[in-house]
Design an enzyme around this catalytic site. Sequence first.
Site, PDB file in Angstrom:
ATOM      1  N   ASN A  67      -0.896   4.083  -7.903  1.00  0.00           N
ATOM      2  CA  ASN A  67      -1.805   4.793  -7.002  1.00  0.00           C
ATOM      3  C   ASN A  67      -3.151   4.101  -6.841  1.00  0.00           C
ATOM      4  OD1 ASN A  67      -2.748   5.441  -9.555  1.00  0.00           O
ATOM      5  ND2 ASN A  67      -3.415   7.465  -8.955  1.00  0.00           N
ATOM      6  N   TYR A 132      -6.196  -0.828   6.714  1.00  0.00           N
ATOM      7  CA  TYR A 132      -5.755   0.038   5.618  1.00  0.00           C
ATOM      8  C   TYR A 132      -4.342   0.549   5.906  1.00  0.00           C
ATOM      9  CZ  TYR A 132      -5.433   4.230   2.711  1.00  0.00           C
ATOM     10  OH  TYR A 132      -5.017   5.190   1.830  1.00  0.00           O
TER      11      TYR A 132
END
Length: 168
Positions: A67, A132
């Site tokens: 993560n 992103y």
Amino acid sequence: AIAVKLGRRGAKGVVNYLHDFDEARNTLRCFRKGFGYLADVSDKVQAAAMVQTAIHMYGRVDILVNNAGLLLQNALPKIDTSIYQEMYNVNVRGGMNCINAVVPHMLEQKYGRIIYIASVRGVLEGEVNREYARTKKVILRKTLDYAEMLAPHITVNAVSPGMIRAPM
């Protein structure tokens, strides 16, 4: 949230952090047994050292939650390659480094679970933060690749949440 749930269910944990030990400490409070580990996962040597430390401390690693994430704003009308590269290094390469470090161990024990945190932005790119979004799209593709390569003993899945507030 995943680490907190695992900790509350009795898992032992290693919480990686790069800048914010206080946040890592808050997550660690949910574990009966766990420790924080300072590492830049975009560096394969640091990622491997973190995994080896976990194996040394606990004897095994059953679950890897990838993560680590970085979102940088690109105010220019064109793609700033340095911004994209920095996000790619953390978002994509960091996960790959952790997987490459843990997979031999998981294959040896014939068991493992890998969870990638992607983003809905990897599916629905939108107009802002395209760089992103593209790193998250790569993560989704890598998840499929790893799932095919590592089955049946190691499962690899991705979770693609929508917008969440998180320090990045």
